[in-house]
Design an enzyme around this catalytic site. Sequence first.
Site, PDB file in Angstrom:
ATOM      1  N   HIS A   2      71.099  66.876  94.462  1.00  0.00           N
ATOM      2  CA  HIS A   2      69.977  67.040  95.215  1.00  0.00           C
ATOM      3  C   HIS A   2      68.672  67.099  95.263  1.00  0.00           C
ATOM      4  O   HIS A   2      67.596  67.082  95.547  1.00  0.00           O
ATOM      5  CB  HIS A   2      70.371  68.330  96.234  1.00  0.00           C
ATOM      6  CG  HIS A   2      72.360  68.358  97.185  1.00  0.00           C
ATOM      7  ND1 HIS A   2      72.359  69.515  97.470  1.00  0.00           N
ATOM      8  CD2 HIS A   2      72.409  67.231  97.117  1.00  0.00           C
ATOM      9  CE1 HIS A   2      74.168  68.844  97.793  1.00  0.00           C
ATOM     10  NE2 HIS A   2      73.450  67.485  97.925  1.00  0.00           N
ATOM     11  N   HIS A  41      79.679  59.122 101.814  1.00  0.00           N
ATOM     12  CA  HIS A  41      80.803  59.838 101.599  1.00  0.00           C
ATOM     13  C   HIS A  41      79.506  61.469 102.087  1.00  0.00           C
ATOM     14  O   HIS A  41      79.747  62.492 101.705  1.00  0.00           O
ATOM     15  CB  HIS A  41      80.871  60.462 100.199  1.00  0.00           C
ATOM     16  CG  HIS A  41      81.757  59.224  99.804  1.00  0.00           C
ATOM     17  ND1 HIS A  41      81.171  58.182  98.810  1.00  0.00           N
ATOM     18  CD2 HIS A  41      83.244  59.557  99.757  1.00  0.00           C
ATOM     19  CE1 HIS A  41      81.733  57.367  98.814  1.00  0.00           C
ATOM     20  NE2 HIS A  41      83.146  58.153  99.190  1.00  0.00           N
ATOM     21  N   SER A  55      74.066  66.978 101.043  1.00  0.00           N
ATOM     22  CA  SER A  55      72.572  65.770 101.625  1.00  0.00           C
ATOM     23  C   SER A  55      72.172  64.930 102.481  1.00  0.00           C
ATOM     24  O   SER A  55      71.354  64.687 102.532  1.00  0.00           O
ATOM     25  CB  SER A  55      73.579  64.620 100.304  1.00  0.00           C
ATOM     26  OG  SER A  55      74.942  64.060 100.757  1.00  0.00           O
ATOM     27  N   GLU A 110      81.203  59.639 107.267  1.00  0.00           N
ATOM     28  CA  GLU A 110      81.832  60.499 106.776  1.00  0.00           C
ATOM     29  C   GLU A 110      83.923  60.318 107.091  1.00  0.00           C
ATOM     30  O   GLU A 110      83.396  60.383 108.685  1.00  0.00           O
ATOM     31  CB  GLU A 110      81.624  62.215 107.274  1.00  0.00           C
ATOM     32  CG  GLU A 110      82.999  63.014 106.697  1.00  0.00           C
ATOM     33  CD  GLU A 110      83.695  62.769 105.693  1.00  0.00           C
ATOM     34  OE1 GLU A 110      84.551  62.785 105.362  1.00  0.00           O
ATOM     35  OE2 GLU A 110      82.155  63.075 104.699  1.00  0.00           O
ATOM     36  N   ASP A 144      85.325  53.909 105.655  1.00  0.00           N
ATOM     37  CA  ASP A 144      85.977  53.935 104.177  1.00  0.00           C
ATOM     38  C   ASP A 144      84.309  53.269 103.505  1.00  0.00           C
ATOM     39  O   ASP A 144      83.540  52.911 104.143  1.00  0.00           O
ATOM     40  CB  ASP A 144      86.718  52.705 103.695  1.00  0.00           C
ATOM     41  CG  ASP A 144      86.642  52.681 102.373  1.00  0.00           C
ATOM     42  OD1 ASP A 144      87.619  52.856 101.398  1.00  0.00           O
ATOM     43  OD2 ASP A 144      86.283  51.811 101.529  1.00  0.00           O
ATOM     44  N   ASP A 163      78.400  59.528  96.879  1.00  0.00           N
ATOM     45  CA  ASP A 163      79.339  60.652  95.915  1.00  0.00           C
ATOM     46  C   ASP A 163      80.427  60.655  96.504  1.00  0.00           C
ATOM     47  O   ASP A 163      81.404  61.537  96.843  1.00  0.00           O
ATOM     48  CB  ASP A 163      78.522  62.015  96.605  1.00  0.00           C
ATOM     49  CG  ASP A 163      78.540  63.341  96.202  1.00  0.00           C
ATOM     50  OD1 ASP A 163      79.641  63.483  95.254  1.00  0.00           O
ATOM     51  OD2 ASP A 163      78.639  64.340  97.371  1.00  0.00           O
TER      52      ASP A 163
END
Length: 296
Positions: free
Chosen positions: A27, A50, A111, A129, A154, A175
């Site tokens: 971060h 992600h 994030s 997500e 995905d 991530d």
Amino acid sequence: MHRFGPGAVMNYRHAYHAGNFADVLKHVVLAQVIEHLKRKPAPFRVIDTHAGLGVYDLGGPEAGKTGEWQDGIGRIWQSDPPGRLADILEPYIGVISRLNAQGSLRLYPGSPLIAHALMRSNDVLIANELHPADRATLEETLGGAGNAKVLGLDAWVAVKSLLPPKERRGLILVDPPFEEPDELGRIIAGLANAGRRFATGVYMVWYPIKDLPPIMAFHARLAGLGLEKVVAVDLVVDRPSATDRLNGCGIVIVNPPFGLLPHLMDALPWLTARLARSADAHFRLQSLGAETLPTA
């Protein structure tokens, strides 16, 4: 389920690790990349592949069970970084401070929340997500912001479908939870494909470090992609040989914005000292691309 190597699975459930040393590194770098992108007036797009929940309760059952945040953001929160370092860390620390306006550290931003807090109104956030419940929480956290959109694809499908962004400027943050076999191989293939679709984009890819040989092989494969500007930022907080625990983490940055690397070199020694678990703690910033990049 806690191995890390070719074909291995790590199973990194983020709610248990929110605010740990790996989050701090990721971060801090994320905030600095966004601040450097804002130096140009043209809008940009952030794609978080992600994205997670968006915000984490450090006193909740998951983070409270591990307590990892205490050796992460707990060591950074309300610290007194020397000189110029305070200005470098302020975007990151500022988001956390505003989220915890009551003064005590209870909530930690993921994030997408950090990115959205630092972006301008004409910049765009795409937060992806896959997990339905986490995605619903993320939508609530972002509060229907006009310049933010939540998807449920995905991760690598999202990258393929969203590139290039119409702004022609952007950051793609990858991530993974490392729940899939050979996640490092997927990263190599994904970066190669993304580079063909959006060659000028900034890419940040996080990866765990348990033992060094798999990471050295991963770096060699990255160098073999032939990308011009690639750096790897590694932070190791303990001896990287106990393969049953997270001893460090790294971030690959493709096309780092001009001026970013000197800021990271200023921050890394202090962060390493604050986050160390043993005398074996160290950091490394190395170029993996065809072009030698300045770090000072």
